[in-house]
Motif scaffolding. Structure first.
Motif, PDB file in Angstrom:
ATOM      1  N   SER A  34       0.831  -1.207   0.000  1.00 18.53           N
ATOM      2  CA  SER A  34       0.000   0.000   0.000  1.00 18.53           C
ATOM      3  C   SER A  34       0.865   1.257   0.000  1.00 18.53           C
ATOM      4  CB  SER A  34      -0.972  -0.001   1.185  1.00 18.53           C
ATOM      5  OG  SER A  34      -0.267  -0.025   2.405  1.00 18.53           O
ATOM      6  N   MET A  35       2.012   1.220   0.684  1.00 18.53           N
ATOM      7  CA  MET A  35       2.910   2.371   0.670  1.00 18.53           C
ATOM      8  C   MET A  35       3.435   2.620  -0.752  1.00 18.53           C
ATOM      9  SD  MET A  35       6.408   3.202   2.811  1.00 18.53           S
ATOM     10  CE  MET A  35       7.505   2.141   1.891  1.00 18.53           C
ATOM     11  N   ASP A  64       0.707   4.236  -2.701  1.00 18.77           N
ATOM     12  CA  ASP A  64       0.536   5.622  -2.255  1.00 18.77           C
ATOM     13  C   ASP A  64       1.637   6.544  -2.777  1.00 18.77           C
ATOM     14  OD1 ASP A  64      -1.725   4.841  -0.875  1.00 18.77           O
ATOM     15  OD2 ASP A  64      -0.741   4.830   1.097  1.00 18.77           O
ATOM     16  N   LEU A  65       2.849   5.998  -2.925  1.00 16.79           N
ATOM     17  CA  LEU A  65       3.987   6.803  -3.389  1.00 16.79           C
ATOM     18  C   LEU A  65       4.039   6.917  -4.904  1.00 16.79           C
ATOM     19  CD1 LEU A  65       6.727   5.483  -0.935  1.00 16.79           C
ATOM     20  CD2 LEU A  65       5.438   7.625  -0.786  1.00 16.79           C
ATOM     21  N   ARG A 120      10.521  10.028  -3.044  1.00 15.10           N
ATOM     22  CA  ARG A 120       9.361   9.820  -2.156  1.00 15.10           C
ATOM     23  C   ARG A 120       9.592   8.631  -1.233  1.00 15.10           C
ATOM     24  NH1 ARG A 120       4.032  10.211  -6.101  1.00 15.10           N
ATOM     25  NH2 ARG A 120       4.288  12.368  -6.781  1.00 15.10           N
TER      26      ARG A 120
END
Length: 96
Positions: free
Chosen positions: A65-66, A69-70, A83
Motif C-alpha cells: 500500500s505504501m 501511495d507513493l 518519495r
C-alpha cells in the motif's frame, strides 16, 4: 494430508525479478497480498529460486500500500525514489 496439486498448471512461469522463464517446479510463488494460503481466485506471480534467495524475507506489512501511495510505476523513477527515501526515513524516525 495436503490436497493434490494436480489441478495446478505445471507449465513454465516467468520470474518477475529477472524475466527468465523457468519450469514451475523451479519457481517460488509470490503473492503481493502477503497471504499465499488464501488461494481462492488468486493469480500468483513467480520468482525463480535464485531471485527468491536474493530477496529479503522480512515481514512487509504495509509495503504494497505504501508503494501504491507513493506512485510506484506511475511517476518518474527519480521522483518515486525520492518519495520512497523520505517515507522510509519517516517510518524509521517513528520507530526510534
Amino acid at each position: 494430508m495436503w490436497g493434490s496439486r494436480r489441478d495446478v498448471d505445471d507449465g513454465p512461469v516467468t520470474c518477475i525479478a529477472c524475466g527468465d522463464e523457468v519450469p514451475r517446479d523451479d519457481a517460488r510463488e509470490y503473492d503481493k497480498h502477503g497471504n499465499r494460503w488464501e488461494r481462492t481466485d488468486k493469480e500468483f506471480e513467480y520468482l525463480c529460486k535464485p531471485c527468491d534467495r536474493d530477496c529479503c524475507h522480512q515481514p512487509r506489512k504495509g509495503l504494497e500500500s505504501m508503494l501504491v501511495d507513493l506512485g510506484a510505476g506511475e511517476v518518474p523513477q527519480e521522483e518515486f525514489l525520492a518519495r520512497f527515501r523520505d517515507a522510509t526515513a519517516t517510518r524509521q524516525e517513528r520507530r526510534d
